[in-house]
Each structure stands twice: as structure tokens, then as C-alpha cells.
Design a protein around this motif. Structure first.
Motif, PDB file in Angstrom:
ATOM      1  N   VAL A   1      48.378  23.843  49.490  1.00 54.88           N
ATOM      2  CA  VAL A   1      48.266  25.060  48.680  1.00 54.88           C
ATOM      3  C   VAL A   1      48.231  26.259  49.629  1.00 54.88           C
ATOM      4  CG1 VAL A   1      46.961  26.327  46.939  1.00 54.88           C
ATOM      5  CG2 VAL A   1      47.108  23.832  46.823  1.00 54.88           C
ATOM      6  N   ARG A   2      49.437  26.761  49.897  1.00 50.10           N
ATOM      7  CA  ARG A   2      49.625  27.958  50.725  1.00 50.10           C
ATOM      8  C   ARG A   2      50.360  28.991  49.890  1.00 50.10           C
ATOM      9  NH1 ARG A   2      48.347  28.281  56.106  1.00 50.10           N
ATOM     10  NH2 ARG A   2      49.747  30.052  56.212  1.00 50.10           N
ATOM     11  N   VAL A   3      49.960  30.233  50.034  1.00 45.67           N
ATOM     12  CA  VAL A   3      50.590  31.317  49.287  1.00 45.67           C
ATOM     13  C   VAL A   3      50.954  32.435  50.261  1.00 45.67           C
ATOM     14  CG1 VAL A   3      49.431  30.785  47.097  1.00 45.67           C
ATOM     15  CG2 VAL A   3      48.356  32.362  48.721  1.00 45.67           C
ATOM     16  N   ASP A   4      51.965  33.217  49.878  1.00 43.98           N
ATOM     17  CA  ASP A   4      52.400  34.332  50.720  1.00 43.98           C
ATOM     18  C   ASP A   4      51.462  35.527  50.632  1.00 43.98           C
ATOM     19  OD1 ASP A   4      54.607  32.903  51.605  1.00 43.98           O
ATOM     20  OD2 ASP A   4      55.914  33.690  50.033  1.00 43.98           O
ATOM     21  N   SER A   5      50.712  35.612  49.530  1.00 48.58           N
ATOM     22  CA  SER A   5      49.783  36.735  49.370  1.00 48.58           C
ATOM     23  C   SER A   5      48.749  36.395  48.301  1.00 48.58           C
ATOM     24  CB  SER A   5      50.539  37.997  48.959  1.00 48.58           C
ATOM     25  OG  SER A   5      50.981  37.890  47.617  1.00 48.58           O
ATOM     26  N   GLY A   6      47.688  37.167  48.324  1.00 47.10           N
ATOM     27  CA  GLY A   6      46.672  37.028  47.287  1.00 47.10           C
ATOM     28  C   GLY A   6      47.167  37.464  45.924  1.00 47.10           C
ATOM     29  N   GLU A   7      48.223  38.287  45.899  1.00 42.93           N
ATOM     30  CA  GLU A   7      48.762  38.764  44.627  1.00 42.93           C
ATOM     31  C   GLU A   7      49.290  37.625  43.767  1.00 42.93           C
ATOM     32  OE1 GLU A   7      49.504  40.460  47.565  1.00 42.93           O
ATOM     33  OE2 GLU A   7      48.139  42.124  47.109  1.00 42.93           O
ATOM     34  N   LEU A   8      49.811  36.578  44.388  1.00 42.62           N
ATOM     35  CA  LEU A   8      50.263  35.425  43.605  1.00 42.62           C
ATOM     36  C   LEU A   8      49.067  34.766  42.916  1.00 42.62           C
ATOM     37  CD1 LEU A   8      52.672  33.612  42.788  1.00 42.62           C
ATOM     38  CD2 LEU A   8      52.130  32.208  44.797  1.00 42.62           C
ATOM     39  N   LEU A   9      47.985  34.598  43.647  1.00 38.46           N
ATOM     40  CA  LEU A   9      46.775  33.994  43.085  1.00 38.46           C
ATOM     41  C   LEU A   9      46.184  34.865  41.978  1.00 38.46           C
ATOM     42  CD1 LEU A   9      45.166  32.871  46.446  1.00 38.46           C
ATOM     43  CD2 LEU A   9      46.025  31.331  44.662  1.00 38.46           C
ATOM     44  N   THR A  10      46.058  36.165  42.235  1.00 33.21           N
ATOM     45  CA  THR A  10      45.467  37.042  41.218  1.00 33.21           C
ATOM     46  C   THR A  10      46.417  37.240  40.042  1.00 33.21           C
ATOM     47  OG1 THR A  10      46.151  39.037  42.423  1.00 33.21           O
ATOM     48  CG2 THR A  10      43.894  38.230  42.788  1.00 33.21           C
ATOM     49  N   GLY A  11      47.705  37.208  40.291  1.00 35.06           N
ATOM     50  CA  GLY A  11      48.658  37.319  39.180  1.00 35.06           C
ATOM     51  C   GLY A  11      48.524  36.156  38.220  1.00 35.06           C
ATOM     52  N   TYR A  12      48.476  34.948  38.768  1.00 33.71           N
ATOM     53  CA  TYR A  12      48.294  33.774  37.919  1.00 33.71           C
ATOM     54  C   TYR A  12      46.932  33.827  37.235  1.00 33.71           C
ATOM     55  CZ  TYR A  12      47.701  28.840  36.580  1.00 33.71           C
ATOM     56  OH  TYR A  12      47.448  27.669  35.898  1.00 33.71           O
ATOM     57  N   HIS A  13      45.900  34.169  37.997  1.00 33.10           N
ATOM     58  CA  HIS A  13      44.569  34.223  37.393  1.00 33.10           C
ATOM     59  C   HIS A  13      44.525  35.254  36.265  1.00 33.10           C
ATOM     60  CE1 HIS A  13      40.357  33.271  37.108  1.00 33.10           C
ATOM     61  NE2 HIS A  13      40.194  34.552  36.832  1.00 33.10           N
ATOM     62  N   ASP A  14      45.121  36.412  36.482  1.00 25.61           N
ATOM     63  CA  ASP A  14      45.127  37.451  35.443  1.00 25.61           C
ATOM     64  C   ASP A  14      45.861  36.986  34.184  1.00 25.61           C
ATOM     65  OD1 ASP A  14      43.684  39.109  37.108  1.00 25.61           O
ATOM     66  OD2 ASP A  14      45.373  40.422  37.603  1.00 25.61           O
ATOM     67  N   ALA A  15      46.952  36.253  34.369  1.00 27.05           N
ATOM     68  CA  ALA A  15      47.694  35.736  33.213  1.00 27.05           C
ATOM     69  C   ALA A  15      46.836  34.753  32.417  1.00 27.05           C
ATOM     70  CB  ALA A  15      48.992  35.065  33.670  1.00 27.05           C
ATOM     71  N   VAL A  16      46.144  33.881  33.120  1.00 28.30           N
ATOM     72  CA  VAL A  16      45.266  32.912  32.456  1.00 28.30           C
ATOM     73  C   VAL A  16      44.072  33.633  31.830  1.00 28.30           C
ATOM     74  CG1 VAL A  16      43.719  30.940  32.849  1.00 28.30           C
ATOM     75  CG2 VAL A  16      46.012  30.986  33.891  1.00 28.30           C
ATOM     76  N   HIS A  17      43.528  34.579  32.546  1.00 26.50           N
ATOM     77  CA  HIS A  17      42.391  35.345  32.032  1.00 26.50           C
ATOM     78  C   HIS A  17      42.750  36.041  30.715  1.00 26.50           C
ATOM     79  CE1 HIS A  17      38.806  37.847  32.008  1.00 26.50           C
ATOM     80  NE2 HIS A  17      39.584  38.890  31.804  1.00 26.50           N
ATOM     81  N   ALA A  18      43.899  36.672  30.668  1.00 27.17           N
ATOM     82  CA  ALA A  18      44.317  37.376  29.448  1.00 27.17           C
ATOM     83  C   ALA A  18      44.420  36.416  28.272  1.00 27.17           C
ATOM     84  CB  ALA A  18      45.654  38.088  29.686  1.00 27.17           C
ATOM     85  N   ARG A  19      44.998  35.249  28.506  1.00 28.33           N
ATOM     86  CA  ARG A  19      45.129  34.250  27.438  1.00 28.33           C
ATOM     87  C   ARG A  19      43.754  33.722  27.016  1.00 28.33           C
ATOM     88  NH1 ARG A  19      50.517  31.571  27.646  1.00 28.33           N
ATOM     89  NH2 ARG A  19      49.452  29.604  27.238  1.00 28.33           N
ATOM     90  N   THR A  20      42.872  33.530  27.997  1.00 33.53           N
ATOM     91  CA  THR A  20      41.527  33.038  27.717  1.00 33.53           C
ATOM     92  C   THR A  20      40.756  34.044  26.873  1.00 33.53           C
ATOM     93  OG1 THR A  20      41.460  31.744  29.771  1.00 33.53           O
ATOM     94  CG2 THR A  20      39.341  32.325  28.775  1.00 33.53           C
ATOM     95  N   VAL A  21      40.760  35.302  27.291  1.00 34.40           N
ATOM     96  CA  VAL A  21      40.020  36.341  26.570  1.00 34.40           C
ATOM     97  C   VAL A  21      40.572  36.513  25.159  1.00 34.40           C
ATOM     98  CG1 VAL A  21      39.558  38.835  26.516  1.00 34.40           C
ATOM     99  CG2 VAL A  21      39.182  37.522  28.620  1.00 34.40           C
ATOM    100  N   GLU A  22      41.880  36.452  25.022  1.00 36.01           N
ATOM    101  CA  GLU A  22      42.473  36.560  23.688  1.00 36.01           C
ATOM    102  C   GLU A  22      41.947  35.447  22.778  1.00 36.01           C
ATOM    103  OE1 GLU A  22      46.839  36.576  21.473  1.00 36.01           O
ATOM    104  OE2 GLU A  22      46.747  36.482  23.657  1.00 36.01           O
ATOM    105  N   PHE A  23      41.827  34.241  23.332  1.00 37.22           N
ATOM    106  CA  PHE A  23      41.336  33.113  22.537  1.00 37.22           C
ATOM    107  C   PHE A  23      39.845  33.238  22.239  1.00 37.22           C
ATOM    108  CE2 PHE A  23      39.406  28.787  22.599  1.00 37.22           C
ATOM    109  CZ  PHE A  23      39.868  28.366  21.353  1.00 37.22           C
TER     110      PHE A  23
END
Length: 170
Positions: free
Chosen positions: A96-118
């Protein structure tokens, strides 16, 4: 404050720790492990987000953001699409290597939005519904969501601890 508002607040706190932890770190810092058997910040944030995506999508009866929004392809990890990191060995953690933290926070934000909506629309009656009768006692929706929150906060704290080590050792 309603039960739904408490849940939203808890998931907001996880998101805040994720963002604070990965902000400004380069790929090597995100992949840093305190020893060869330890988890990295990248793995911990990826894993906690995968768990949230998997578990909340299951109880919400929706497709995971991982596949629905092609985070699977964006990450390009050598794991099966359903892999959430549970039981990963040290070599898999290193994968699990990423080019930047933005990939991690982007995915987390997408999941967070779906979670909060639910969770924002849940009632106390909803939280009392059994979502997994395979346990004794059976697992309710409320218990499942608290379990996700507990797991995510634990891993977010571990990632923040590793960041603290990085800041101390330079």
C-alpha cells in the motif's frame, strides 16, 4: 442531540484525524513503518477507509465507493476488489503505497460523504434493527456503526502516532 447527529459527529472526527495525519506528507513518509512488521500511515488510512466503505455500504445496501467511483483503479493495489486489509501480512502492508496523501483523503472523503448521507437519516428504531443474526447477541445497526467508529478511531490514532514519530525523528 439525536443519535444520528452523534454518529455524524463521530464520523466527522475520524475524517478530521485522517486529514491532519496525512497532510503534507510525502510518499516515503506515508509508507514509513517503525519496524518491518508494523503498519504504515498509508496502509492504516487505506484500511480504516476500506472498513468503513465495506461495512457502511453493506448496511446501507449500496455499492462501495471503492468500486462505484473506481477508487480501486486509482489506487492500483494488487489486491482483490473486496479486500479491506483484514489479516494483511507485512508484505501486503508494504504494497500500500500512494503518490500523495490526496489520494487517501480523496477516497476517505468520498466514503465519508456516503456514510454521513446514510447515518444522518437514521432513527433510533433504525439503529435497533438486527443487521447480523450470526452473532450472540445479534448485531444491530447501531452496534455495527459503533464498531466501525471504534475501529476507525483506533487506526486513525495509530496513524497519527506514526506521524508524531516522523516529526520527532525528522
Amino acid at each position: 442531540m439525536s443519535s444520528a447527529e452523534v454518529l455524524v459527529d463521530a464520523f466527522d472526527r475520524i475524517r478530521a484525524v485522517v486529514h491532519e495525519t496525512v497532510s503534507g506528507l510525502d510518499p516515503d513518509q506515508l509508507a514509513y513503518r517503525v519496524d518491518p512488521e508494523a503498519n504504515s500511515i498509508a496502509w492504516l488510512v487505506w484500511h480504516l477507509t476500506r472498513v468503513q466503505d465495506d461495512h457502511v455500504s453493506d448496511v446501507a445496501a449500496t455499492e462501495q465507493a471503492w468500486t462505484a467511483q473506481d477508487w480501486l483503479g486509482r489506487f492500483g493495489l494488487p489486491f482483490a476488489h473486496e479486500d479491506i486489509g483484514y489479516g494483511h501480512d507485512p508484505d501486503e502492508v508494504a504494497d500500500v503505497r500512494v503518490d500523495s496523501g490526496e489520494l487517501l483523503t480523496g477516497y476517505h472523503d468520498a466514503v465519508h460523504a456516503r456514510t454521513v448521507e446514510f447515518v444522518a437519516g437514521l432513527t433510533d428504531d433504525d439503529l435497533a434493527e438486527v443487521v447480523d443474526a450470526g452473532w450472540t447477541p445479534p448485531v444491530t445497526l447501531g452496534v455495527r456503526l459503533v464498531s466501525v467508529i471504534a475501529d476507525d478511531l483506533q487506526h486513525a490514532g495509530q496513524a497519527a502516532f506514526i506521524r508524531g514519530i516522523l516529526e520527532r525523528v525528522g
